[in-house]
Design an enzyme around this catalytic site. Structure first.
Site, PDB file in Angstrom:
ATOM      1  N   TYR A 117       0.862  -1.081  -0.071  1.00  0.00           N
ATOM      2  CA  TYR A 117       0.081   0.197   0.106  1.00  0.00           C
ATOM      3  C   TYR A 117       0.959   1.138   0.069  1.00  0.00           C
ATOM      4  CZ  TYR A 117      -3.573   3.400   1.183  1.00  0.00           C
ATOM      5  OH  TYR A 117      -4.395   4.474   1.238  1.00  0.00           O
TER       6      TYR A 117
ATOM      7  N   ASP B  21       9.634   2.742   0.497  1.00  0.00           N
ATOM      8  CA  ASP B  21       8.304   3.374   1.119  1.00  0.00           C
ATOM      9  C   ASP B  21       8.339   3.138   2.815  1.00  0.00           C
ATOM     10  OD1 ASP B  21       6.325   4.552   1.989  1.00  0.00           O
ATOM     11  OD2 ASP B  21       4.740   3.873   0.533  1.00  0.00           O
TER      12      ASP B  21
ATOM     13  N   LYS C 139       3.661   9.586   8.944  1.00  0.00           N
ATOM     14  CA  LYS C 139       3.362   9.086  10.094  1.00  0.00           C
ATOM     15  C   LYS C 139       3.982   9.398  11.284  1.00  0.00           C
ATOM     16  CE  LYS C 139       0.620   5.314   7.749  1.00  0.00           C
ATOM     17  NZ  LYS C 139      -0.742   5.506   7.799  1.00  0.00           N
TER      18      LYS C 139
HETATM   19  N1  PMP Z   1       2.919   4.578   1.916  1.00  0.00           N
HETATM   20  C1  PMP Z   1       2.603   3.586   2.948  1.00  0.00           C
HETATM   21  C2  PMP Z   1       3.410   2.404   3.196  1.00  0.00           C
HETATM   22  C3  PMP Z   1       1.669   3.818   3.733  1.00  0.00           C
HETATM   23  O1  PMP Z   1       1.313   2.915   4.637  1.00  0.00           O
HETATM   24  C4  PMP Z   1       0.928   5.032   3.663  1.00  0.00           C
HETATM   25  C5  PMP Z   1      -0.359   5.234   4.562  1.00  0.00           C
HETATM   26  N2  PMP Z   1      -0.995   4.215   5.491  1.00  0.00           N
HETATM   27  C6  PMP Z   1       0.885   5.919   2.629  1.00  0.00           C
HETATM   28  C7  PMP Z   1       2.155   5.763   1.859  1.00  0.00           C
HETATM   29  C8  PMP Z   1       0.207   7.097   2.498  1.00  0.00           C
HETATM   30  O2  PMP Z   1       0.311   7.886   3.339  1.00  0.00           O
HETATM   31  P1  PMP Z   1      -0.656   8.992   3.592  1.00  0.00           P
HETATM   32  O3  PMP Z   1      -2.098   8.249   4.206  1.00  0.00           O
HETATM   33  O4  PMP Z   1      -0.333   9.892   4.677  1.00  0.00           O
HETATM   34  O5  PMP Z   1      -0.987   9.475   2.462  1.00  0.00           O
END
Ligand code: PMP
Length: 449
Positions: free
Chosen positions: A150, A243, A271
């Site tokens: 994700y 990521d 986060k």
């Molecule tokens: N990359 C990863 C690995 C994530 O877990 C998330 C969100 N859970 C995102 C990108 C996207 O982040 P955001 O919800 O702050 O846009």
């Protein structure tokens, strides 16, 4: 269970219904089915403290969602709150740059080893920029992402299916057209065929992006594979993007890069580092980050930006409140050589091991996998009803089912949590949903390391 939940959440349901016509909120329809519709609503909470949430019906929960993993010290953490309040009294304006941005960039650089750091507002935005600078730098156009990952809501990731002929992601979501996906190869994570595919298509692949450990499959921690990806991408002018929106500042200060001893070209964070405020960070090698601003130059001589930059911007990038919260977060995390994270990860490890022991000794077809302070229940078939039973017993897990522990989940709270999980299993067994098969479920934490 159903009737008890309906009684417990009378005001929450009323609230959800009252605003549905005006408030467009997809979480209130996630996974809709006519059988479950009466239990389809998101908790509405107006207070959060430590490891606890309080909903508008007056119920208390142990929170396992923890701001989708963005709250690592517990809700309403006083030192963070103080840092935000202090900044609030100075300025929360954007326009000029906050003096905190440069300081935070330096500290993130020294914590993670990234040469340069750029600030955005969300993980989605960070990942979007990471791809753009990878394409700008390599001068290629396709990207590889992996099944099970994700990466947020940028269009080029919004598919779960691969076209068997082209290997491009296949149109699935209304509004995300095939033409956008025709730059996104979607491959199996961990397979040798994917590595061969990348080698074969090296001339059109700008970037391989991966969550080093996928949040949806935290037990799979493919150290060797990450090294192989690193070698193949390095040899073929392909940017390797980690990521680390979830793993960053969680598995350790240096994130999955340090844990697996692999240096990516570009890393995205979000986060935890934002201390609960919105942030997205793109960090990594100068060679790639220079595509954001043209690279280093200085006053007083004839130096100029030497790289042709792409375009990045955002009204709220470097927001002073987010910068202040991040600096405080990093300061807290850095104390005593990152002991807070080590302790939290150890506590999560022990907690998950105890529960796995409970599941297998009772012959329940349930298990938990984890990485750092993230864990997931593996709930085959009807066992997803566990989340409703937990909710009834005062434990909140959001609909994406990633669970997070924080440093506010004290040993006492963890004992309570364990009891609630065990009690939920027993209640499900009594209701005939969970059967004790008397078989031990093998527990493959860290398989494939
Ligand atoms: N990359 C990863 C690995 C994530 O877990 C998330 C969100 N859970 C995102 C990108 C996207 O982040 P955001 O919800 O702050 O846009």
């Amino acid at each position: 269970m159903r009737q008890q939940l309906l009684e417990k959440h009378r005001l929450t349901k009323q609230h959800t219904q009252d605003y549905r016509r005006c408030l467009a909120l997809n979480r209130n329809a996630a996974g809709f089915s006519p059988e479950m519709k009466e239990l389809l609503y998101t908790l509405v909470c107006n207070r959060a403290e430590g490891a606890h949430l309080y909903d508008i019906d007056g119920n208390e929960y142990i929170d396992l969602t923890m701001g989708f993993g963005s709250i690592l010290f517990g809700h309403n953490h006083r030192p963070l709150r103080k840092a935000i309040e202090e900044q609030l009294t100075k300025s929360w304006s954007v326009g000029p740059i906050s003096p905190l941005a440069g300081k935070l960039a330096r500290e993130i650089s020294s914590a993670t080893g990234a040469e340069r750091v750029a600030f955005f507002n969300s993980g989605t935005e960070a990942v979007m920029v990471a791809l753009r600078i990878a394409k700008a730098t390599t001068k290629k156009k396709n990207i590889v992402f992996f099944k099970g990952a994700y990466h947020g809501t940028f269009d080029c990731f919004l598919s779960l299916k691969t076209d068997p002929v082209t290997h491009f992601a296949k149109e699935m979501v209304p509004g995300v057209t095939q033409s956008i996906l025709n730059e996104s190869y979607l491959l199996e994570y961990g397979s040798d065929e994917s590595l061969e595919f990348i080698k074969k298509h090296k001339d059109d692949i700008a970037a391989v992006i991966t969550e080093p450990v996928q949040s949806r499959n935290p037990g799979f921690q493919p150290r060797k594979y990450l090294h192989e990806l690193r070698n193949i991408t390095a040899e073929n002018n392909i940017a390797l993007i980690f990521d680390e929106v979830i793993t960053g500042f969680r598995i350790g200060l240096g994130g999955a890069q340090d844990f697996f001893d692999v240096r990516a070209d570009i890393v995205t964070y979000g986060k935890v580092i934002g201390g609960g405020l919105p942030i997205g960070i793109v960090a990594g090698k100068t060679q790639f980050l220079d595509a954001t601003d043209g690279g280093y130059w200085q006053y007083g001589d004839n130096s100029i930006p030497s790289v042709k930059a792409t375009f990045v911007a955002g009204t709220f990038c470097h927001h002073p409140l987010a910068m202040a919260a991040s600096l405080k977060t990093l300061e807290i995390l850095s104390r005593h050589d990152g002991k807070l994270l080590t302790d939290l990860n150890d506590a999560t490890n022990a907690f998950c091991a105890r529960l796995n022991c409970f599941f297998s000794s009772n012959g329940y077809q349930l298990s938990i996998s984890h990485f750092a302070s993230l864990f997931r229940f593996n709930t085959p078939g009807k066992l997803h009803l566990l989340y409703y039973q937990l909710l009834l017993n005062g434990v909140y897990v959001w609909e994406g089912r990633n669970c997070f522990l924080s440093s506010a989940h004290t040993p006492g709270i963890l004992v309570m949590l364990e009891e609630k999980i065990q009690q939920s299993c027993q209640q499900m067994e009594e209701a005939g949903i969970l059967t004790a098969k008397g078989v031990s479920i093998p527990y493959h934490q860290k398989e494939n390391v």
